[in-house]
Write a protein that holds these residues in place. Structure first.
Motif, PDB file in Angstrom:
ATOM      1  N   TYR A  89       6.119  12.582  10.820  1.00  0.00           N
ATOM      2  CA  TYR A  89       5.319  11.729   9.947  1.00  0.00           C
ATOM      3  C   TYR A  89       5.814  11.828   8.501  1.00  0.00           C
ATOM      4  CZ  TYR A  89       1.442   9.988   7.156  1.00  0.00           C
ATOM      5  OH  TYR A  89       0.696   9.300   6.232  1.00  0.00           O
ATOM      6  N   GLY A  90       6.028  10.674   7.875  1.00  0.00           N
ATOM      7  CA  GLY A  90       6.406  10.644   6.469  1.00  0.00           C
ATOM      8  C   GLY A  90       7.840  11.021   6.168  1.00  0.00           C
ATOM      9  N   THR A  91       8.634  11.277   7.220  1.00  0.00           N
ATOM     10  CA  THR A  91      10.035  11.642   7.019  1.00  0.00           C
ATOM     11  C   THR A  91      10.925  10.436   7.297  1.00  0.00           C
ATOM     12  OG1 THR A  91      10.480  12.327   9.308  1.00  0.00           O
ATOM     13  CG2 THR A  91       9.440  13.951   7.850  1.00  0.00           C
ATOM     14  N   ILE A  92      12.210  10.616   7.143  1.00  0.00           N
ATOM     15  CA  ILE A  92      13.163   9.541   7.386  1.00  0.00           C
ATOM     16  C   ILE A  92      13.171   9.130   8.855  1.00  0.00           C
ATOM     17  CG2 ILE A  92      15.112  11.067   7.864  1.00  0.00           C
ATOM     18  CD1 ILE A  92      15.208   7.763   5.860  1.00  0.00           C
ATOM     19  N   GLU A  93      12.657   9.989   9.745  1.00  0.00           N
ATOM     20  CA  GLU A  93      12.622   9.705  11.171  1.00  0.00           C
ATOM     21  C   GLU A  93      11.353   8.981  11.604  1.00  0.00           C
ATOM     22  OE1 GLU A  93      13.115  13.488  13.005  1.00  0.00           O
ATOM     23  OE2 GLU A  93      15.278  13.581  12.617  1.00  0.00           O
ATOM     24  N   ASP A  94      10.475   8.714  10.668  1.00  0.00           N
ATOM     25  CA  ASP A  94       9.223   8.004  10.953  1.00  0.00           C
ATOM     26  C   ASP A  94       9.474   6.503  10.835  1.00  0.00           C
ATOM     27  OD1 ASP A  94       6.701   6.882  11.040  1.00  0.00           O
ATOM     28  OD2 ASP A  94       5.788   8.355   9.698  1.00  0.00           O
ATOM     29  N   PRO A  95       9.355   5.754  11.950  1.00  0.00           N
ATOM     30  CA  PRO A  95       9.620   4.308  11.878  1.00  0.00           C
ATOM     31  C   PRO A  95       8.577   3.528  11.096  1.00  0.00           C
ATOM     32  CG  PRO A  95       8.771   4.893  14.041  1.00  0.00           C
ATOM     33  CD  PRO A  95       9.022   6.183  13.319  1.00  0.00           C
ATOM     34  N   GLU A  96       7.408   4.130  10.849  1.00  0.00           N
ATOM     35  CA  GLU A  96       6.308   3.409  10.222  1.00  0.00           C
ATOM     36  C   GLU A  96       5.940   3.970   8.851  1.00  0.00           C
ATOM     37  OE1 GLU A  96       2.946   2.644  12.809  1.00  0.00           O
ATOM     38  OE2 GLU A  96       4.223   2.892  14.566  1.00  0.00           O
ATOM     39  N   TYR A  97       6.918   4.537   8.163  1.00  0.00           N
ATOM     40  CA  TYR A  97       6.594   5.109   6.859  1.00  0.00           C
ATOM     41  C   TYR A  97       7.650   4.733   5.830  1.00  0.00           C
ATOM     42  CZ  TYR A  97       4.289   8.309   3.628  1.00  0.00           C
ATOM     43  OH  TYR A  97       3.584   8.834   2.571  1.00  0.00           O
ATOM     44  N   LEU A  98       7.174   4.271   4.677  1.00  0.00           N
ATOM     45  CA  LEU A  98       7.984   4.057   3.485  1.00  0.00           C
ATOM     46  C   LEU A  98       7.199   4.628   2.299  1.00  0.00           C
ATOM     47  CD1 LEU A  98       9.391   0.408   3.641  1.00  0.00           C
ATOM     48  CD2 LEU A  98      10.719   2.508   3.614  1.00  0.00           C
ATOM     49  N   PRO A  99       7.829   5.362   1.426  1.00  0.00           N
ATOM     50  CA  PRO A  99       7.106   5.891   0.251  1.00  0.00           C
ATOM     51  C   PRO A  99       6.855   4.799  -0.772  1.00  0.00           C
ATOM     52  CG  PRO A  99       9.409   6.514   0.132  1.00  0.00           C
ATOM     53  CD  PRO A  99       9.233   5.826   1.466  1.00  0.00           C
ATOM     54  N   LEU A 100       6.036   3.826  -0.403  1.00  0.00           N
ATOM     55  CA  LEU A 100       5.829   2.641  -1.233  1.00  0.00           C
ATOM     56  C   LEU A 100       5.260   2.982  -2.608  1.00  0.00           C
ATOM     57  CD1 LEU A 100       4.365   0.291   1.522  1.00  0.00           C
ATOM     58  CD2 LEU A 100       6.552  -0.012   0.343  1.00  0.00           C
ATOM     59  N   ALA A 101       4.424   4.015  -2.679  1.00  0.00           N
ATOM     60  CA  ALA A 101       3.827   4.386  -3.962  1.00  0.00           C
ATOM     61  C   ALA A 101       4.852   4.969  -4.917  1.00  0.00           C
ATOM     62  CB  ALA A 101       2.695   5.392  -3.742  1.00  0.00           C
ATOM     63  N   LEU A 102       6.026   5.328  -4.410  1.00  0.00           N
ATOM     64  CA  LEU A 102       7.062   5.936  -5.235  1.00  0.00           C
ATOM     65  C   LEU A 102       8.230   4.990  -5.484  1.00  0.00           C
ATOM     66  CD1 LEU A 102       7.147   9.407  -3.424  1.00  0.00           C
ATOM     67  CD2 LEU A 102       5.630   8.645  -5.256  1.00  0.00           C
ATOM     68  N   MET A 103       8.060   3.719  -5.111  1.00  0.00           N
ATOM     69  CA  MET A 103       9.127   2.735  -5.243  1.00  0.00           C
ATOM     70  C   MET A 103       8.879   1.813  -6.430  1.00  0.00           C
ATOM     71  SD  MET A 103       9.606   2.090  -1.118  1.00  0.00           S
ATOM     72  CE  MET A 103      10.994   0.960  -1.252  1.00  0.00           C
ATOM     73  N   LYS A 104       9.736   0.807  -6.587  1.00  0.00           N
ATOM     74  CA  LYS A 104       9.613  -0.122  -7.704  1.00  0.00           C
ATOM     75  C   LYS A 104       8.408  -1.048  -7.509  1.00  0.00           C
ATOM     76  CE  LYS A 104      13.457   1.048  -9.860  1.00  0.00           C
ATOM     77  NZ  LYS A 104      13.455   1.587 -11.234  1.00  0.00           N
ATOM     78  N   PRO A 105       7.771  -1.523  -8.598  1.00  0.00           N
ATOM     79  CA  PRO A 105       6.601  -2.399  -8.474  1.00  0.00           C
ATOM     80  C   PRO A 105       6.865  -3.663  -7.664  1.00  0.00           C
ATOM     81  CG  PRO A 105       6.773  -1.563 -10.711  1.00  0.00           C
ATOM     82  CD  PRO A 105       8.022  -1.140 -10.003  1.00  0.00           C
ATOM     83  N   TRP A 106       8.063  -4.242  -7.781  1.00  0.00           N
ATOM     84  CA  TRP A 106       8.352  -5.476  -7.046  1.00  0.00           C
ATOM     85  C   TRP A 106       8.421  -5.266  -5.545  1.00  0.00           C
ATOM     86  CZ3 TRP A 106      12.618  -4.671  -4.207  1.00  0.00           C
ATOM     87  CH2 TRP A 106      13.606  -3.802  -4.687  1.00  0.00           C
ATOM     88  N   SER A 107       8.520  -4.002  -5.107  1.00  0.00           N
ATOM     89  CA  SER A 107       8.620  -3.725  -3.667  1.00  0.00           C
ATOM     90  C   SER A 107       7.326  -4.068  -2.931  1.00  0.00           C
ATOM     91  CB  SER A 107       8.991  -2.266  -3.420  1.00  0.00           C
ATOM     92  OG  SER A 107       7.981  -1.394  -3.903  1.00  0.00           O
TER      93      SER A 107
END
Length: 368
Positions: free
Chosen positions: A141-159
């Motif tokens: 969960y929450g790792t690069i191996e999780d197909p359903e997780y992106l750290p959206l809160a840590l990405m650019k606003p336009w994402s």
């Protein structure tokens, strides 16, 4: 992409720990024990509820879709299309239950759902089975191996708007996948490999690559893809038989459904993990419950998904038991507990929280 890990602390320290520390939150043994002990008597899936809910949602959804296609009244078509999108959205989300319930729990339900909902909406159950369970693995969960997780809160606003709006393309993309790429893949193995790895799972992680199907999933994939291919051809052929209106109305309805589901996905988690493995409690606090008294969450997060954090504590709990499970645990553990830390007021407050986080990250990166 370099991602900074800065969010503002709030009242509940456990629920709003900085992302760098969130992964190291220790498990709350009292909460985990209560989740196990207080819900044993409601852990069985009730076939009458599943069948009635799914059949009514699908039947009424298709009836409303037919009305939207056949009527000449624009206001009536819009109203019927909206009703169809919401009803079929609810029917579609039973795919989530199919990925968790025991294969012998509801005889015939998986096949019926695929024939009535999964295939017609070109989202058969194989696209979630064997994929969604990876999202629940303790070490993934929450790792690069999780197909359903992106750290959206840590990405650019336009994402964030891009993440939501790209769902508009899902229905035509599914027609292309099943109608064109599947038969091409049957002739050209490299295309088949690419299609399976990249566009055969309901995942949001662009780095996820799906492994070949194994065991009892393999024959299910074959018949579901075959029926999906035939149905996609029927949809394309309907243009010549009935003109453009039916398929355009259907695509508009399904696109609205896809966007609504993407909005739900956007607020299903806080998306504050940077890739480090997390404890069960940390996963719970990075997930979201939107419990009553608000009622609108039952529309945008139906079939138990308004209790998404609770679902991460008890993945096999049937959706109809989650409200009662939440009431019991809330009463037992009380306000201010770790359990209370995953409860949120609604979609808009969650979107605003994630958006603020992306803006802080962007600002900090520009300063550096």
């Amino acid at each position: 992409m370099t991602m900074q890990q800065t969010i503002n602390p709030a009242a509940n320290a456990r629920a709003t720990a900085e992302p760098a520390k969130r992964a190291r939150i220790a498990d709350d043994k009292d909460m985990l024990r209560a989740a196990r002990d207080l819900t044993k008597d409601i852990a069985e899936a009730k076939a009458s509820i599943y069948w009635t809910d799914m059949l009514l949602s699908a039947g009424l959804g298709y009836a409303a879709l037919a009305l939207a296609i056949l009527t000449d009244s624009v206001p009536l078509a819009i109203a019927a299309g909206l009703a169809s999108a919401l009803l079929l959205y609810r029917a579609l989300l039973f795919i989530h239950e199919l990925s968790h319930i025991h294969r012998n729990a509801l005889p015939g339900f998986r096949k019926a759902w695929n024939l009535l909902v999964g295939i017609p909406m070109l989202t058969p159950s194989f696209m979630y089975e064997g994929v969604h369970t990876l999202h629940h693995k303790r070490t993934q969960y929450g790792t690069i191996e999780d197909p359903e997780y992106l750290p959206l809160a840590l990405m650019k606003p336009w994402s964030l708007p891009l993440f939501v709006l790209i769902a508009l393309l899902a229905p035509p993309a599914l027609v292309l996948r099943f109608g064109i790429l599947v038969p091409l893949g049957a002739v050209f193995p490299p295309i088949r490999k690419l299609v399976w790895e990249r566009v055969s799972a309901l995942s949001i992680n662009p780095d996820f690559r799906r492994r070949p199907p194994e065991g009892e999933l393999k024959p299910r994939v074959f018949w579901q893809e075959t029926l999906g291919m035939i149905w996609a051809w029927c949809l394309i052929g309907s243009i010549f038989a009935f003109g453009w209106k039916p398929i355009l109305v259907a695509l508009a309805v399904f696109s609205f459904t896809a966007v609504l589901n993407q909005l739900r996905t956007l607020v299903a988690h806080l998306w504050e993990n940077d890739g480090e493995a997390m404890t069960v409690t940390a996963q719970y606090l990075d997930s979201v419950n939107v419990p009553p008294p608000g009622r609108i969450a039952e529309i945008w997060a139906p079939v138990g998904l308004r209790y998404h954090a609770l679902h991460h504590l008890m993945p096999s709990m049937p959706y109809h038991s989650l409200p009662e499970a939440h009431r019991r645990l809330a009463a037992h553990l009380g306000a201010g507990s770790t359990f209370d830390g995953a409860n949120h007021k609604g979609m808009f407050t969650l979107v605003a929280r994630i958006a603020r986080s992306t803006m802080r990250v962007s600002r900090d990166q520009s300063i550096k």
